[in-house]
Design a protein around this motif. Structure first.
Motif, PDB file in Angstrom:
ATOM      1  N   ILE A  65      58.771 -42.079  30.526  1.00  0.00           N
ATOM      2  CA  ILE A  65      59.140 -43.301  31.244  1.00  0.00           C
ATOM      3  C   ILE A  65      58.080 -43.660  32.277  1.00  0.00           C
ATOM      4  O   ILE A  65      57.637 -44.810  32.354  1.00  0.00           O
ATOM      5  N   GLN A  66      57.632 -42.669  33.049  1.00  0.00           N
ATOM      6  CA  GLN A  66      56.620 -42.918  34.068  1.00  0.00           C
ATOM      7  C   GLN A  66      55.307 -43.411  33.464  1.00  0.00           C
ATOM      8  O   GLN A  66      54.682 -44.331  33.980  1.00  0.00           O
ATOM      9  N   LYS A  67      54.888 -42.790  32.356  1.00  0.00           N
ATOM     10  CA  LYS A  67      53.635 -43.191  31.708  1.00  0.00           C
ATOM     11  C   LYS A  67      53.710 -44.619  31.188  1.00  0.00           C
ATOM     12  O   LYS A  67      52.778 -45.401  31.323  1.00  0.00           O
ATOM     13  N   LYS A  68      54.858 -44.955  30.569  1.00  0.00           N
ATOM     14  CA  LYS A  68      55.022 -46.295  30.005  1.00  0.00           C
ATOM     15  C   LYS A  68      55.072 -47.354  31.109  1.00  0.00           C
ATOM     16  O   LYS A  68      54.530 -48.448  30.955  1.00  0.00           O
ATOM     17  N   LEU A  69      55.727 -47.019  32.224  1.00  0.00           N
ATOM     18  CA  LEU A  69      55.796 -47.960  33.339  1.00  0.00           C
ATOM     19  C   LEU A  69      54.410 -48.183  33.935  1.00  0.00           C
ATOM     20  O   LEU A  69      54.041 -49.296  34.307  1.00  0.00           O
ATOM     21  N   LEU A  70      53.622 -47.100  33.995  1.00  0.00           N
ATOM     22  CA  LEU A  70      52.256 -47.190  34.507  1.00  0.00           C
ATOM     23  C   LEU A  70      51.403 -48.039  33.579  1.00  0.00           C
ATOM     24  O   LEU A  70      50.626 -48.880  34.015  1.00  0.00           O
ATOM     25  N   LEU A  71      51.562 -47.818  32.269  1.00  0.00           N
ATOM     26  CA  LEU A  71      50.828 -48.599  31.270  1.00  0.00           C
ATOM     27  C   LEU A  71      51.152 -50.077  31.410  1.00  0.00           C
ATOM     28  O   LEU A  71      50.270 -50.931  31.362  1.00  0.00           O
ATOM     29  N   THR A  72      52.437 -50.389  31.599  1.00  0.00           N
ATOM     30  CA  THR A  72      52.873 -51.775  31.750  1.00  0.00           C
ATOM     31  C   THR A  72      52.237 -52.403  32.982  1.00  0.00           C
ATOM     32  O   THR A  72      51.781 -53.542  32.950  1.00  0.00           O
ATOM     33  N   SER A  73      52.188 -51.627  34.081  1.00  0.00           N
ATOM     34  CA  SER A  73      51.603 -52.164  35.318  1.00  0.00           C
ATOM     35  C   SER A  73      50.119 -52.428  35.152  1.00  0.00           C
ATOM     36  O   SER A  73      49.581 -53.405  35.661  1.00  0.00           O
ATOM     37  N   TYR A  74      49.414 -51.555  34.412  1.00  0.00           N
ATOM     38  CA  TYR A  74      47.978 -51.772  34.171  1.00  0.00           C
ATOM     39  C   TYR A  74      47.769 -52.983  33.274  1.00  0.00           C
ATOM     40  O   TYR A  74      46.851 -53.757  33.474  1.00  0.00           O
ATOM     41  N   ASN A  75      48.628 -53.124  32.263  1.00  0.00           N
ATOM     42  CA  ASN A  75      48.475 -54.254  31.343  1.00  0.00           C
ATOM     43  C   ASN A  75      48.721 -55.586  32.035  1.00  0.00           C
ATOM     44  O   ASN A  75      48.223 -56.614  31.616  1.00  0.00           O
ATOM     45  N   ASN A  76      49.514 -55.550  33.108  1.00  0.00           N
ATOM     46  CA  ASN A  76      49.835 -56.781  33.818  1.00  0.00           C
ATOM     47  C   ASN A  76      48.748 -57.179  34.805  1.00  0.00           C
ATOM     48  O   ASN A  76      48.705 -58.299  35.274  1.00  0.00           O
ATOM     49  N   LYS A  77      47.890 -56.224  35.139  1.00  0.00           N
ATOM     50  CA  LYS A  77      46.807 -56.517  36.070  1.00  0.00           C
ATOM     51  C   LYS A  77      45.668 -57.180  35.294  1.00  0.00           C
ATOM     52  O   LYS A  77      45.069 -56.575  34.416  1.00  0.00           O
ATOM     53  N   ILE A  78      45.384 -58.416  35.613  1.00  0.00           N
ATOM     54  CA  ILE A  78      44.337 -59.145  34.911  1.00  0.00           C
ATOM     55  C   ILE A  78      42.998 -58.874  35.592  1.00  0.00           C
ATOM     56  O   ILE A  78      42.838 -59.103  36.790  1.00  0.00           O
ATOM     57  N   PHE A  79      42.051 -58.355  34.806  1.00  0.00           N
ATOM     58  CA  PHE A  79      40.722 -58.063  35.339  1.00  0.00           C
ATOM     59  C   PHE A  79      39.917 -59.353  35.386  1.00  0.00           C
ATOM     60  O   PHE A  79      39.733 -60.029  34.386  1.00  0.00           O
ATOM     61  N   LYS A  80      39.441 -59.698  36.571  1.00  0.00           N
ATOM     62  CA  LYS A  80      38.640 -60.908  36.747  1.00  0.00           C
ATOM     63  C   LYS A  80      37.256 -60.553  37.243  1.00  0.00           C
ATOM     64  O   LYS A  80      37.092 -59.631  38.035  1.00  0.00           O
ATOM     65  N   ILE A  81      36.270 -61.297  36.765  1.00  0.00           N
ATOM     66  CA  ILE A  81      34.908 -61.090  37.225  1.00  0.00           C
ATOM     67  C   ILE A  81      34.758 -61.835  38.546  1.00  0.00           C
ATOM     68  O   ILE A  81      34.664 -63.066  38.580  1.00  0.00           O
ATOM     69  N   LYS A  82      34.781 -61.086  39.642  1.00  0.00           N
ATOM     70  CA  LYS A  82      34.659 -61.693  40.970  1.00  0.00           C
ATOM     71  C   LYS A  82      34.004 -60.701  41.932  1.00  0.00           C
ATOM     72  O   LYS A  82      33.972 -59.487  41.665  1.00  0.00           O
ATOM     73  N   ASP A  83      33.503 -61.206  43.023  1.00  0.00           N
ATOM     74  CA  ASP A  83      32.875 -60.348  44.030  1.00  0.00           C
ATOM     75  C   ASP A  83      33.850 -59.291  44.517  1.00  0.00           C
ATOM     76  O   ASP A  83      34.996 -59.606  44.868  1.00  0.00           O
ATOM     77  N   GLY A  84      33.401 -58.045  44.518  1.00  0.00           N
ATOM     78  CA  GLY A  84      34.243 -56.965  45.033  1.00  0.00           C
ATOM     79  C   GLY A  84      35.142 -56.318  43.999  1.00  0.00           C
ATOM     80  O   GLY A  84      35.710 -55.247  44.243  1.00  0.00           O
ATOM     81  N   GLU A  85      35.298 -56.954  42.826  1.00  0.00           N
ATOM     82  CA  GLU A  85      36.122 -56.351  41.761  1.00  0.00           C
ATOM     83  C   GLU A  85      35.422 -55.083  41.268  1.00  0.00           C
ATOM     84  O   GLU A  85      34.199 -55.014  41.217  1.00  0.00           O
ATOM     85  N   LYS A  86      36.226 -54.079  40.910  1.00  0.00           N
ATOM     86  CA  LYS A  86      35.639 -52.801  40.496  1.00  0.00           C
ATOM     87  C   LYS A  86      35.997 -52.447  39.060  1.00  0.00           C
ATOM     88  O   LYS A  86      37.046 -52.816  38.566  1.00  0.00           O
TER      89      LYS A  86
END
Length: 240
Positions: A65-86
């Protein structure tokens, strides 16, 4: 009129001391099922199943459950090319610095400098970045495949990058090796393991005992690398 509420918000206490809220739905069914989405955990349970039995099953499944919830949270984070993004290359964190100018990307210490003619065009900017990262990955993969083949007296025909969603690498009967470009974010030893795994298929096109003996011969610490991929693999998909 008194109604029996079949939907309830419950709390699940996890082994690490934290807790999560989940939605419990009681239904006219025979078995319990779990579903995890961006909204969280939903448990569909038989209407007469007691709470202690539901909780017992959830405790047993807590790591999943914890792994799947973590996966969901990562999938929801949209990676954008911007200053300071890592982002990471070889598990080393790099910080993006944007500049207006002719298209070019280069790394200097802990920074990744991206020059692009129109920084407001987010779609083309991201495509340019992903294309560069794929080319960077392929160049490194070819080098490592060549070196590992030479070291172990093996021969592959060609190395390509893969965009697969479920596999880190493949090796076909033509001795062509394909490696998932997202691996470039992981530690170098993990990349070497995936390559050695695929090189082992040059001798055994299966996952037999002989195959795993060959993997162990090429890469004795393969279990450590597999553990990394199992625990962190989903994070490698957040770029796209």
């Amino acid at each position: 009129e008194l109604m029996f509420n079949l939907n309830q918000t419950k709390k699940l206490n996890l082994p690490d001391g934290t807790s999560i809220n989940y939605l419990l739905k009681k239904k006219y069914k025979l078995t319990i099922s779990l579903r995890i989405s961006s909204k969280g955990l939903v448990v569909n349970a038989p209407i007469l199943m007691p709470s202690y039995q539901i909780n017992k099953l959830l405790q047993k499944k807590s790591k999943w459950i914890q792994k799947k919830l973590l996966l969901t949270s990562y999938n929801n984070k949209i990676f954008k090319i911007k200053d300071g993004e890592k982002f990471k290359i070889f598990d080393k964190e790099l910080c993006i610095a944007l500049r207006t100018g002719p298209k070019n990307i280069y790394i200097n210490k802990n920074q990744c400098f991206i020059n692009f003619y129109d920084l407001s065009d987010e779609i083309r900017l991201k495509k340019f970045f992903i294309k560069w990262l794929k080319e960077y990955a392929l160049k490194y993969f070819i080098q490592r495949v060549t070196n590992l083949c030479k070291k172990n007296n093996l021969k592959s025909q060609a190395t390509f990058i893969s965009n697969a969603k479920t596999r880190w690498g493949t090796c076909n009967s033509k001795k062509e090796i394909r490696l998932n470009w997202r691996l470039i974010q992981s530690p170098a030893f993990v990349i070497d393991y995936v390559i050695c795994h695929e090189l082992s298929h040059l001798k055994f096109m299966n996952h037999s005992k002989d195959f795993w003996q060959q993997v162990n011969l090429l890469f004795p610490k393969y279990k450590e690398a597999e553990k990394y991929l199992k625990e962190n693999g989903f994070k490698l998909y957040q770029l796209d």
